[in-house]
Design an enzyme around this catalytic site. Structure first.
Site, PDB file in Angstrom:
ATOM      1  N   ARG A 188       0.829  -1.272   0.149  1.00 40.96           N
ATOM      2  CA  ARG A 188      -0.038   0.113  -0.038  1.00 40.96           C
ATOM      3  C   ARG A 188       0.700   1.357  -0.123  1.00 40.96           C
ATOM      4  O   ARG A 188       0.477   2.187  -0.770  1.00 40.96           O
ATOM      5  CB  ARG A 188      -0.913   0.220   0.960  1.00 40.96           C
ATOM      6  N   TYR A 211     -15.307  17.780 -15.776  1.00 41.21           N
ATOM      7  CA  TYR A 211     -15.583  16.257 -15.902  1.00 41.21           C
ATOM      8  C   TYR A 211     -16.835  16.171 -14.937  1.00 41.21           C
ATOM      9  O   TYR A 211     -16.603  16.485 -13.601  1.00 41.21           O
ATOM     10  CB  TYR A 211     -14.327  15.431 -15.729  1.00 41.21           C
ATOM     11  N   ASP A 266      -6.100  19.155 -14.518  1.00 44.68           N
ATOM     12  CA  ASP A 266      -6.564  17.813 -14.849  1.00 44.68           C
ATOM     13  C   ASP A 266      -6.041  17.681 -16.424  1.00 44.68           C
ATOM     14  O   ASP A 266      -6.575  18.369 -17.274  1.00 44.68           O
ATOM     15  CB  ASP A 266      -7.969  17.424 -14.863  1.00 44.68           C
ATOM     16  N   LYS A 298      -7.330   6.515 -19.285  1.00 45.52           N
ATOM     17  CA  LYS A 298      -7.496   6.966 -20.666  1.00 45.52           C
ATOM     18  C   LYS A 298      -6.258   6.919 -21.609  1.00 45.52           C
ATOM     19  O   LYS A 298      -5.664   5.822 -21.706  1.00 45.52           O
ATOM     20  CB  LYS A 298      -8.108   8.586 -20.712  1.00 45.52           C
TER      21      LYS A 298
END
Ligand code: PLP
Length: 385
Positions: free
Chosen positions: A49, A101, A173, A198
């Site tokens: 983690r 978004y 972003d 993406k």
């Protein structure tokens, strides 16, 4: 040695680093935990983690591609955005674009709703509205350029100057452009965020995110929160994404060549009311796109001149564009923002952001451009059927 170019960074990161067997491609490390070499002697990795060798390679590549000090790989793009929100607390102000978004909009609104911080949504091209928002001394300003789904750009350098005057942080972003086509740190950003789901992965088979920080101090703070909140990405997803990243530069080249052809075709067709693509001279920020970006990308939107049934006919006739959310994969996709990607926004917020029921968004893939154009043509011919 001189700075490595993007193709070299994408292709070479981690290659020939395996000291055990000399594997050319770096192996995947799935182990949850790592042995201490002795009492109180921790190696570079202890628990996946906190840090994982496979994830670290992807982070290294993305930090170098963006020109940042370090990157945190998160389990989704939304986790990356949520991670950046960890820098804010009650009483802090976030200034965000009114047309960001839909998932980002929903997250900012939901966190503000429960008092985590306050969000001011603003049209960042409205100079007065932006300056009013900045005069409230925000701690963080969020940009998304080009915006989703209307491909509106904002001038990063110009806004960065105003944000610095307020001693605020600037986050961008950069999902639509990828680090190959836009590097926000060059223009004064402090944080770059990606839905690496993406273009960076590029094959529509991983959901993953990244936050890249300009300074080591900011990177350490973000890495601390990512570990604390358990937002770090998995080794397997990191491995696949590093594999996808290898071809990012040539993929982006072909994506945008195809997008320019598709955009020009749509703009010339009588069945289309309007096309939103920064690579078209008709785009109001075509000049800004030329100066700020290294290309125009492969996302475009258009308004069909049809009623709801015509829109359905058009979508159903398409063969090479899947009706699906997401973007940036090798395959072409089409989405109806009002009922899909931006359904989380109220009807009023959609209208305010310019999202009409006739708007369709396309992620142009790597199929042959002649095939894409002839598919669109035959679907447009059938709108009235
Ligand atoms: N940012 C942008 C611009 C996006 O388009 C998306 C998803 O579509 C996200 C962030 C969220 O990323 P993810 O779906 O990987 O959580």
């Amino acid at each position: 040695m001189s700075k490595r170019q993007p193709s070299t960074i994408s292709v070479r990161t981690g290659i020939e680093t395996d000291s055990t067997w000399g594997a050319v491609v770096p192996p995947i490390y799935l182990s949850t935990n790592y042995s201490f070499s002795g009492y109180d002697h921790k190696g570079p990795f202890d628990y996946s983690r906190s840090a994982n060798p496979t994830r670290s390679l992807l982070a290294e590549a993305l930090a170098e591609l963006e020109g940042g000090a370090g990157a945190v790989i998160t389990n989704t793009g939304m986790a990356a955005i949520h991670l950046v929100c960890s820098l804010l607390g009650p009483g802090d102000i976030l200034v965000a674009p009114h047309d960001c978004y839909g998932g980002s909009y929903r997250l900012f609104e939901a966190l503000s709703g429960k008092g985590a911080f306050e969000t001011i949504f603003v049209d960042q091209n409205d100079e007065q509205a932006l300056s009013d928002a900045l005069s409230r001394s925000p701690k963080l300003v969020w940009l998304e350029t080009p915006s989703n789904p209307l491909m509106r750009l904002v001038d990063i350098a110009n806004i960065a100057k105003q944000v610095k005057e307020q001693n605020a942080l600037l986050a961008v972003d950069n999902t639509f452009m990828s680090p190959v086509l836009q590097q926000p740190f060059e223009f004064g950003a402090d944080i770059v965020v990606h839905s690496a789901t993406k273009y960076i992965n590029g094959h529509s088979d991983v959901v993953i995110g990244a936050v890249i920080a300009k300074t080591t101090e900011l990177h350490e703070k973000l890495a601390w929160w990512a570990n604390c909140q358990g937002q770090t990405g998995s080794a397997f997803d990191s491995y696949l994404t590093l594999r996808g990243l290898r071809t990012l530069v040539p993929r982006m080249r072909t994506h945008q060549e195809n997008a320019q052809i598709v955009a020009e075709f749509l703009e010339g067709h009588s069945g289309i009311k309007k096309v939103y693509y920064p690579g078209l001279e008709s785009h109001p920020q075509h000049e800004l796109a030329k100066s700020q970006q290294k290309g125009f990308g492969a996302m475009l939107s258009f308004e069909l001149d049809a009623d709801e049934q015509g829109l359905i006919n058009f979508i159903e006739r398409l063969k090479f564009f899947c009706l699906a959310e997401s973007l940036g994969g090798v395959e072409s996709l089409i989405a109806h923002p009002a009922t899909m990607t931006h359904a989380g926004m109220s009807a009023a917020a959609q209208l305010e952001a310019g999202i009409t029921p006739q708007l369709l968004r396309v992620s142009v893939g790597l199929e042959d451009s002649d095939d894409l154009v002839s598919d669109l043509k035959q679907a447009l011919d059938g709108v009235a059927s």
